[in-house]
Design an enzyme around this catalytic site. Structure first.
Site, PDB file in Angstrom:
ATOM      1  N   TYR A 158      44.575  52.105  36.664  1.00  0.00           N
ATOM      2  CA  TYR A 158      44.165  50.815  37.235  1.00  0.00           C
ATOM      3  C   TYR A 158      45.167  49.726  36.853  1.00  0.00           C
ATOM      4  O   TYR A 158      45.676  48.980  37.703  1.00  0.00           O
ATOM      5  CB  TYR A 158      42.757  50.452  36.738  1.00  0.00           C
ATOM      6  CG  TYR A 158      42.291  49.077  37.170  1.00  0.00           C
ATOM      7  CD1 TYR A 158      41.807  48.862  38.453  1.00  0.00           C
ATOM      8  CD2 TYR A 158      42.333  47.990  36.288  1.00  0.00           C
ATOM      9  CE1 TYR A 158      41.391  47.590  38.860  1.00  0.00           C
ATOM     10  CE2 TYR A 158      41.913  46.720  36.684  1.00  0.00           C
ATOM     11  CZ  TYR A 158      41.440  46.526  37.967  1.00  0.00           C
ATOM     12  OH  TYR A 158      41.038  45.276  38.353  1.00  0.00           O
ATOM     13  N   LYS A 162      47.679  47.383  39.256  1.00  0.00           N
ATOM     14  CA  LYS A 162      47.633  45.914  39.260  1.00  0.00           C
ATOM     15  C   LYS A 162      49.017  45.345  38.935  1.00  0.00           C
ATOM     16  O   LYS A 162      49.445  44.343  39.519  1.00  0.00           O
ATOM     17  CB  LYS A 162      46.582  45.414  38.265  1.00  0.00           C
ATOM     18  CG  LYS A 162      45.157  45.652  38.753  1.00  0.00           C
ATOM     19  CD  LYS A 162      44.839  44.729  39.912  1.00  0.00           C
ATOM     20  CE  LYS A 162      43.683  45.200  40.738  1.00  0.00           C
ATOM     21  NZ  LYS A 162      43.436  44.391  41.932  1.00  0.00           N
TER      22      LYS A 162
HETATM   23  N1  LIG Z   1      35.902  42.315  37.803  1.00  0.00           N
HETATM   24  C1  LIG Z   1      36.943  42.150  37.013  1.00  0.00           C
HETATM   25  O1  LIG Z   1      36.853  42.114  35.791  1.00  0.00           O
HETATM   26  C2  LIG Z   1      38.310  41.924  37.623  1.00  0.00           C
HETATM   27  C3  LIG Z   1      39.310  41.430  36.796  1.00  0.00           C
HETATM   28  C4  LIG Z   1      40.560  41.227  37.321  1.00  0.00           C
HETATM   29  C5  LIG Z   1      40.819  41.514  38.645  1.00  0.00           C
HETATM   30  N2  LIG Z   1      39.816  42.019  39.428  1.00  0.00           N
HETATM   31  C6  LIG Z   1      40.144  42.352  40.807  1.00  0.00           C
HETATM   32  O2  LIG Z   1      39.402  41.521  41.675  1.00  0.00           O
HETATM   33  C7  LIG Z   1      39.189  42.202  42.914  1.00  0.00           C
HETATM   34  C8  LIG Z   1      37.716  42.128  43.296  1.00  0.00           C
HETATM   35  O3  LIG Z   1      36.953  42.785  42.296  1.00  0.00           O
HETATM   36  P1  LIG Z   1      35.422  42.420  42.015  1.00  0.00           P
HETATM   37  O4  LIG Z   1      35.340  42.070  40.593  1.00  0.00           O
HETATM   38  O5  LIG Z   1      34.930  41.483  43.009  1.00  0.00           O
HETATM   39  O6  LIG Z   1      34.744  43.833  42.165  1.00  0.00           O
HETATM   40  P2  LIG Z   1      33.830  44.425  43.335  1.00  0.00           P
HETATM   41  O7  LIG Z   1      32.715  43.510  43.602  1.00  0.00           O
HETATM   42  O8  LIG Z   1      33.552  45.798  42.922  1.00  0.00           O
HETATM   43  O9  LIG Z   1      34.819  44.410  44.573  1.00  0.00           O
HETATM   44  C9  LIG Z   1      35.692  45.451  44.855  1.00  0.00           C
HETATM   45  C10 LIG Z   1      35.685  45.609  46.343  1.00  0.00           C
HETATM   46  O10 LIG Z   1      36.584  46.637  46.744  1.00  0.00           O
HETATM   47  C11 LIG Z   1      35.948  47.390  47.763  1.00  0.00           C
HETATM   48  N3  LIG Z   1      36.585  48.681  47.901  1.00  0.00           N
HETATM   49  C12 LIG Z   1      36.781  49.634  46.994  1.00  0.00           C
HETATM   50  N4  LIG Z   1      37.405  50.672  47.552  1.00  0.00           N
HETATM   51  C13 LIG Z   1      37.610  50.374  48.846  1.00  0.00           C
HETATM   52  C14 LIG Z   1      38.194  51.052  49.936  1.00  0.00           C
HETATM   53  N5  LIG Z   1      38.727  52.259  49.836  1.00  0.00           N
HETATM   54  N6  LIG Z   1      38.224  50.437  51.133  1.00  0.00           N
HETATM   55  C15 LIG Z   1      37.705  49.211  51.289  1.00  0.00           C
HETATM   56  N7  LIG Z   1      37.133  48.531  50.298  1.00  0.00           N
HETATM   57  C16 LIG Z   1      37.087  49.114  49.077  1.00  0.00           C
HETATM   58  C17 LIG Z   1      34.537  47.439  47.297  1.00  0.00           C
HETATM   59  O11 LIG Z   1      33.676  47.885  48.315  1.00  0.00           O
HETATM   60  P3  LIG Z   1      32.171  48.396  47.961  1.00  0.00           P
HETATM   61  O12 LIG Z   1      31.356  47.182  47.790  1.00  0.00           O
HETATM   62  O13 LIG Z   1      31.813  49.175  49.182  1.00  0.00           O
HETATM   63  O14 LIG Z   1      32.284  49.217  46.724  1.00  0.00           O
HETATM   64  C18 LIG Z   1      34.322  45.997  46.905  1.00  0.00           C
HETATM   65  O15 LIG Z   1      34.100  45.213  48.045  1.00  0.00           O
HETATM   66  C19 LIG Z   1      39.764  43.601  42.713  1.00  0.00           C
HETATM   67  O16 LIG Z   1      41.099  43.623  43.195  1.00  0.00           O
HETATM   68  C20 LIG Z   1      39.806  43.734  41.225  1.00  0.00           C
HETATM   69  O17 LIG Z   1      40.779  44.651  40.809  1.00  0.00           O
HETATM   70  C21 LIG Z   1      38.571  42.217  38.948  1.00  0.00           C
END
Ligand SMILES: NC(=O)c1ccc[n+]([C@@H]2O[C@H](COP(=O)([O-])OP(=O)(O)OC[C@H]3O[C@@H](n4cnc5c(N)ncnc54)[C@H](OP(=O)(O)O)[C@@H]3O)[C@@H](O)[C@H]2O)c1
Ligand SMILES: Cc1cc2nc3c(=O)[nH]c(=O)nc-3n(C[C@H](O)[C@H](O)[C@H](O)COP(=O)(O)OP(=O)(O)OC[C@H]3O[C@@H](n4cnc5c(N)ncnc54)[C@H](O)[C@@H]3O)c2cc1C
Lengths: 253, 460
Positions: A158, A162
């Site tokens: 992961y 990133k």
């Molecule tokens: N949460 C953290 O701590 C954090 C920290 C730093 C950066 N980020 C980044 O922020 C972004 C959003 O994360 P979040 O925290 O909002 O998590 P999240 O709510 O789990 O969002 C992730 C999204 O990606 C979608 N997804 C996963 N695989 C996919 C695929 N093959 N095709 C289309 N959609 C797909 C998920 O769909 P489903 O709803 O269907 O699963 C969900 O909508 C990500 O890039 C993550 O890496 C998160």
């Protein structure tokens, strides 16, 4: 078109059910906003999110989008443009965390995560960028992560993806500037969202709403990189230089 | 001469309006009138637009991803007919050049805005108004004929009697019916290049409304500068300036030596790199507005002023828009009908307490409108003011003002707008659909497009 206050009218969220992505959409919505498109792998789940956003004159549409299916990306974007016109703001928010313990060892699991998070993001971003070049305007928000700033032993796949998209977005952003397209890289720390549910929070943990506030402010100010919370910029400028043996023992959650 | 390269990447550059907000990139080329048709043929799916001097504050003169044409042309090509008091002039010529030719010959443009750096094309496309609107109407009222290049490359000559529908759709049509190549415009004969000006300090808004309602019609020109930060019983305190072109018998012996002398200079330029908000903040603006009000005479009559000093004080500092720093500025201009003085008061009240630093606002009493479906002026009161784009809470403040204005039956000015919505335009311009029908009849494919037209749904 964005207006003079930098408020977008048409917003595309790739990863249309992302907690962070949806919080950003809510934050940048203004009375001038006309259309939001949620691009989701799970359309039913997307419809629930759409229902939560709809109000007044705002149209919210859900389209099917699979981040791994790179062959379909150009068409998905082309359809959005054909139906709704210029994309003023695209948010790249789809990614999977995976289980670090598994992905560090399992070839199949590792390459699947790498494929969605890196190849899928690169492909979808290029498809969006091509449109925006032609438009002569637009903004792209790339959700990177502090996990890519210095990749940790706990989840190298992961973190590696990133780190990869962070560098990709910076380079592409520089290339797009002359075409009136603005790329902003967002580096959140630990965010309480669906992705991190059940995990132990790391220091400086934050919420999707706070990430969204930082993102909207950064967009208005024309920033190229923002951190959420902002203090992480300084934390990581120090952590980047911590010697390896110390780094490996730091209690970073 | 421009080399036509079609929509190549060669001349791509970012453009903004005078407010310096929201840059977008377009292919920008300069063309003489006879090459416009060929250039427009090269336009791709993002269409084409003419840009004048970019004095619109928002996105009216931008066409992101498309073609933007600048018309070459010189005031020396202007043809003056002294007996009819008309001039026929290429649309790319600006009022600054034109006045330098006309004034020494004893003529003045029928309408001038607060800057002379606008083109004839821009003046017609925005149907601009000046300090004489209450008696002489807007620029379009004085256009006798114009040559319009249509989307299919053909040209038509139109006027109030020739294809009046297309003519009036072009007046105030924001460049979306075609390219105005030249125009014949009625002029005002003048005896001198001086203005005779009466200045009165007005203590509050009620006094201003009544002074203008009672006295404006005795003057060709009238406008009030309001201090937008004055509150409470000082709300609306202002300096009312009214006047007319001085007659020969009003000049002193010195001025009589050269009664039609005209040669305004630009004095200074704001350096390009002003620190963001380094110059403008609430305190400096409030101090400026205070000094300016105190300095004005309580009442003075028949003062002789130059044309530039009376009409174009801001032109003395070139590129003054840069003082607002990197986030630029937003101009807000609207009109509310007579009888809606309370709406105007509420707007000024909200501005005065908002803390959004603003230099002087301009209040003017409009006279009758014209036949153009998209022309801005309508009988009533208009207010125009600048606000720095970075002002806190600006989006909500202006959105609230939009409501007040629309509920009062008012509307917003395209040439100044950068942020209102398609819905606000539909409500403020009830003849929009009529205009679209005329536009569609000459441009069914929507070759003419602008950032403004996309933002406000004019070319949907
Ligand atoms: N949460 C953290 O701590 C954090 C920290 C730093 C950066 N980020 C980044 O922020 C972004 C959003 O994360 P979040 O925290 O909002 O998590 P999240 O709510 O789990 O969002 C992730 C999204 O990606 C979608 N997804 C996963 N695989 C996919 C695929 N093959 N095709 C289309 N959609 C797909 C998920 O769909 P489903 O709803 O269907 O699963 C969900 O909508 C990500 O890039 C993550 O890496 C998160
Ligand atoms: C300091 C200042 C004071 C001002 N005061 C006033 C005022 O008192 N009253 C007022 O009414 N306005 C005022 N304005 C606004 C200004 O008059 C208008 O925006 C005017 O249209 C600007 O002319 P331009 O040549 O710069 O046109 P641009 O801003 O370049 O273009 C304006 C519009 O005209 C169209 N256009 C330009 N040329 C042509 C053409 N040849 N054929 C077809 N369409 C064309 C463009 O496509 C665009 O839609 C002021 C602006 C400034 C900066």
């Amino acid at each position: 078109m964005d207006n003079a206050l930098g408020e977008p009218q048409t917003i595309l969220l790739l990863g249309g059910t992302s907690d962070i992505g949806l919080a950003i959409v809510r934050e940048v919505l203004s009375p001038g906003a006309r259309t939001v498109v949620l691009a989701c792998r799970n359309v039913e789940k997307g419809e629930l999110a759409a229902a939560g956003l709809r109000h007044g004159g705002l149209a919210v549409h859900v389209v099917h989008f699979n981040g791994s299916d790179t062959a379909s990306h150009e068409q998905v974007i082309a359809d959005v443009v054909a139906q709704h016109g210029d994309i003023d703001l695209a948010i790249l928010a789809f990614a999977q965390l995976g289980d670090g313990a598994v992905t560090s060892k399992d070839v199949q699991a590792a390459s699947e995560i790498a494929h969605v998070n890196f190849t899928g993001t690169v492909s979808a971003t290029i498809a969006v960028a091509n449109r925006m070049r032609g438009q002569g305007h637009g903004a792209i928000v790339m959700l990177s992560s502090v996990a890519g700033e210095r990749v940790r032993a706990a989840n190298p796949v992961y973190g590696g993806t990133k780190a990869g998209i962070d560098g990709f977005a910076q380079g592409l952003g520089d290339a797009l500037a002359a075409d009136g397209v603005h790329m902003m890289v967002v580096r959140p720390g630990f965010v309480h969202s669906a992705m991190t549910q059940g995990l132990k929070a790391a220091p400086f943990s934050t919420t999707p709403e706070q990430v969204a506030a930082v993102t909207a402010k950064g967009l208005r100010a024309g920033r190229r990189t923002v951190w959420a919370p902002g203090i992480l910029r300084y934390v990581f400028s120090a952590l980047r230089h911590v010697p390896g043996p110390v780094w490996r023992r730091l209690p970073l959650g | 001469m421009a080399i036509l390269t079609g929509v190549s990447m060669q001349n791509r550059r970012p453009l903004t309006g005078w407010g310096r907000t929201n840059a977008t990139v377009a292919e920008v080329i300069e063309v003489p009138n006879h090459e416009v048709a060929a250039a427009v043929k090269e336009a791709g799916p993002r269409g084409a637009l003419v840009r004048g001097l970019g004095r619109s504050y928002g996105d009216a003169a931008q066409n992101a991803g498309g073609l933007v044409l600048r018309l070459l042309g010189s005031a020396h090509q202007a043809v003056l007919d002294p007996s009819l008091a008309t001039v026929t002039v290429p649309a790319g010529v600006n009022l600054d050049e034109l006045l330098r030719v006309l004034v020494p010959r004893g003529f003045f443009v029928p309408v001038t805005p607060g800057t002379r750096f606008v083109t004839i094309g821009g003046a017609i496309a925005s149907d601009i108004h000046g300090k004489n609107h209450h008696v002489e109407g807007s620029f379009g009222n004085h256009v006798r004929a114009l040559t319009l290049l249509l989307a299919d490359g053909s040209t038509v000559v139109i006027g109030p009697q020739q294809q009046p529908e297309l003519f009036w759709a072009t007046i105030g049509g924001m460049g979306l019916t075609g390219v105005i190549l030249d125009a014949t415009v009625g002029l005002l004969p003048i005896e001198t290049s001086r203005m005779s000006v009466d200045t009165t300090r007005i203590p509050d808004l009620d006094a201003l409304f009544s002074a203008m309602s009672d006295g404006d019609d005795d003057f060709r020109y009238s406008v009030a500068w309001i201090d937008p930060q004055a509150k409470g019983r000082h709300l609306g305190r202002s300096v009312l300036g009214r006047g007319d072109h001085a007659r020969l018998d009003q000049l002193g012996p010195k001025e009589l030596l050269s009664p039609l002398a005209y040669g305004p200079k630009q004095l200074a330029s704001v350096p390009p790199l002003v620190p963001p908000m380094g110059v403008i903040n609430h305190a400096t603006v409030a101090a400026f507005n205070e000094v300016w009000y105190r300095k004005a005479p309580l009442h003075r009559e028949g003062e002789l002023k130059g044309i530039a000093g009376f009409f174009h004080p801001l032109d003395m500092v070139s590129r003054w828009n840069r003082v607002y720093g990197s986030s630029g500025m937003v101009q807000y201009q609207f009109v509310v009908p007579f009888g809606e003085e309370e709406a105007m008061r509420t707007v000024i009240e909200r501005l005065s307490v908002s803390g959004a630093a603003s230099f002087l606002a301009v209040l003017k009493r409009f006279g009758a409108g014209n036949d153009s479906p998209l022309s801005f002026p309508a009988p009533g009161w208009t207010l125009a003011l600048d606000v720095p784009g970075s002002a806190r809470g600006l989006a909500d403040l202006l959105h609230g003002l939009d409501r007040l204005v629309l509920d009062a039956g008012g509307r917003h000015y395209f040439a100044k707008d950068g942020r209102t919505t398609a819905a606000a335009i539909r409500q403020g311009y009830p003849r929009l659909e009529e205009w679209k029908a005329v536009r569609d009849s000459v441009d069914p494919e929507h070759v003419w497009q602008s950032d403004l037209s996309r933002r406000l749904g004019l070319t949907d």
